[in-house]
Design an enzyme around this catalytic site. Structure first.
Site, PDB file in Angstrom:
ATOM      1  N   HIS A  41       0.860  -1.181   0.000  1.00  0.00           N
ATOM      2  CA  HIS A  41       0.000   0.000   0.000  1.00  0.00           C
ATOM      3  C   HIS A  41       0.894   1.228   0.000  1.00  0.00           C
ATOM      4  O   HIS A  41       2.135   1.113  -0.036  1.00  0.00           O
ATOM      5  CB  HIS A  41      -0.959  -0.036   1.197  1.00  0.00           C
ATOM      6  CG  HIS A  41      -0.266  -0.292   2.511  1.00  0.00           C
ATOM      7  ND1 HIS A  41       0.642   0.584   3.059  1.00  0.00           N
ATOM      8  CD2 HIS A  41      -0.329  -1.352   3.371  1.00  0.00           C
ATOM      9  CE1 HIS A  41       1.086   0.108   4.204  1.00  0.00           C
ATOM     10  NE2 HIS A  41       0.532  -1.076   4.414  1.00  0.00           N
ATOM     11  N   HIS A  44       4.058   1.325   2.113  1.00  0.00           N
ATOM     12  CA  HIS A  44       5.240   0.654   1.544  1.00  0.00           C
ATOM     13  C   HIS A  44       5.868   1.513   0.451  1.00  0.00           C
ATOM     14  O   HIS A  44       7.097   1.599   0.341  1.00  0.00           O
ATOM     15  CB  HIS A  44       4.850  -0.691   0.927  1.00  0.00           C
ATOM     16  CG  HIS A  44       4.318  -1.701   1.893  1.00  0.00           C
ATOM     17  ND1 HIS A  44       3.008  -2.088   1.906  1.00  0.00           N
ATOM     18  CD2 HIS A  44       4.929  -2.391   2.892  1.00  0.00           C
ATOM     19  CE1 HIS A  44       2.831  -2.994   2.859  1.00  0.00           C
ATOM     20  NE2 HIS A  44       3.980  -3.192   3.468  1.00  0.00           N
ATOM     21  N   GLY A 155       8.884   1.033   8.401  1.00  0.00           N
ATOM     22  CA  GLY A 155       7.852   2.036   8.694  1.00  0.00           C
ATOM     23  C   GLY A 155       7.689   2.244  10.196  1.00  0.00           C
ATOM     24  O   GLY A 155       7.701   1.279  10.971  1.00  0.00           O
ATOM     25  N   LYS A 157       5.077   2.788  11.663  1.00  0.00           N
ATOM     26  CA  LYS A 157       3.837   2.189  12.178  1.00  0.00           C
ATOM     27  C   LYS A 157       4.129   0.969  13.052  1.00  0.00           C
ATOM     28  O   LYS A 157       3.445   0.716  14.026  1.00  0.00           O
ATOM     29  CB  LYS A 157       2.915   1.800  11.031  1.00  0.00           C
ATOM     30  CG  LYS A 157       1.514   1.558  11.526  1.00  0.00           C
ATOM     31  CD  LYS A 157       0.680   0.841  10.541  1.00  0.00           C
ATOM     32  CE  LYS A 157       0.168  -0.398  11.127  1.00  0.00           C
ATOM     33  NZ  LYS A 157       0.502  -1.649  10.769  1.00  0.00           N
ATOM     34  N   SER A 194      -1.660  -3.606   5.650  1.00  0.00           N
ATOM     35  CA  SER A 194      -2.126  -4.653   4.719  1.00  0.00           C
ATOM     36  C   SER A 194      -3.361  -5.347   5.285  1.00  0.00           C
ATOM     37  O   SER A 194      -4.158  -5.916   4.539  1.00  0.00           O
ATOM     38  CB  SER A 194      -1.016  -5.678   4.491  1.00  0.00           C
ATOM     39  OG  SER A 194       0.129  -5.018   3.989  1.00  0.00           O
TER      40      SER A 194
END
Ligand code: PAF
Length: 288
Positions: A41, A44, A155, A157, A194
């Site tokens: 997504h 990435h 990332g 996240k 994802s």
């Protein structure tokens, strides 16, 4: 496959990737690695674009790593979308995609040697997903050894993953720079993942509890850690479909929970189950 995606070298063996990178390094090129499990997504793609700024050759690995999934987790169901991933990568500046089969990465089946994530690996995500971080670090270590990049990108996240990867690199003296790229969010604040594709429309709305709790936490940061937790928990209370797992304020240096009177940089970590989908998010804050 379009003309653009066909320009990306897609390699499935370690030998082929090593040969390609040896050739490029011989010409003086630097190498960036973006490890992924596919189902790519915008989050990435942000990693890949940053990689292209940092190095001459960008390699994206796409490998759904069985070692980091527990027996009751979504390994079989995890989305495998190689053609769509190659199409998404077409205009990002990626040179090669390394997409090995499980047998290429783990030719002996059972793995004898693993990287241990240590005590921080048993907290938060590690408490809910025993062994997850050992499996993650093991495959990241393998990928770093295979590609020997100058820089590898992750990332923000996955804050605990980032902490543990950086710690592994330091503990094992790996000559690799780790670059962390900010979380990419939907317009309404939901962190891209994802796993978001598992959510139906109601769950998608309910999933905003995570980012809303982090917004509340950020606003409360000047009042201290106890207030941060109270405000963040309050934001969760409004969403019945969401089962919170943990909500914690950690010290970015130790990744341990901060004391009530802590000041300075901290990270709020949150995890929750929305329906059967487990989501995580985090927010760096400055405690007052
Ligand atoms: O973040 C991920 O997608 C995975 O944990 C990683 C780093 C690719 C290792 O499998």
């Amino acid at each position: 496959m379009t003309e653009l995606t066909s320009r990306i070298r897609t390699l499935s063996t370690i030998a082929d990737l090593r040969a390609l990178l040896a050739e490029r390094r011989a010409g003086g090129a630097s190498v960036a690695l973006v490890p992924t499990m596919g189902a790519l997504h915008e989050g990435h793609l942000a990693l890949v674009r940053r990689a292209a700024e940092l190095a001459d050759v960008v390699v994206v690995s796409i490998f759904v790593n069985p070692l980091q999934f527990g027996p009751s987790e979504d390994l079989d169901k995890y989305p495998r979308t190689l053609d769509a991933d190659l199409a998404a990568l077409a205009e990002t500046g990626v040179d090669a995609v390394f997409a090995p089969a499980v047998a290429e990465m783990y030719p002996d089946g059972d793995v004898q040697t693993r990287v241990a994530a240590g005590s921080v690996g048993t907290l938060y995500e590690g408490a809910s997903r025993p062994g997850h971080f050992d499996g993650m670090l093991t495959v990241v270590s393998k990928l770093l050894h295979i590609a020997q990049p100058d820089v590898a990108l992750f990332g923000q996240k996955d804050a605990q993953q980032v902490f543990l990867v950086k710690r592994m690199v330091r503990d094992l003296d790996l000559p690799i720079e780790i670059e962390v790229v900010p979380t990419v969010r939907e317009h309404d604040g939901l962190a891209l993942s994802s796993r978001n594709r598992y959510l139906d429309a109601d769950q998608r709305r309910a999933a905003l509890a995570l980012s809303e709790s982090l917004k509340a936490a950020e606003q409360a940061a000047p009042s201290g850690a106890a207030e941060v937790l109270a405000e963040a928990e309050g934001a969760f209370g409004a969403h019945e479909d969401v089962q919170p797992d943990y909500l914690v304020v950690v010290d970015p240096v130790t990744f341990l929970p901060v004391a009530d009177d802590a000041t300075g940089p901290a990270v709020v970590l949150v995890a929750a189950r929305v329906g059967s989908t487990r989501l995580i998010d985090n927010q760096p804050i400055t405690l007052g």
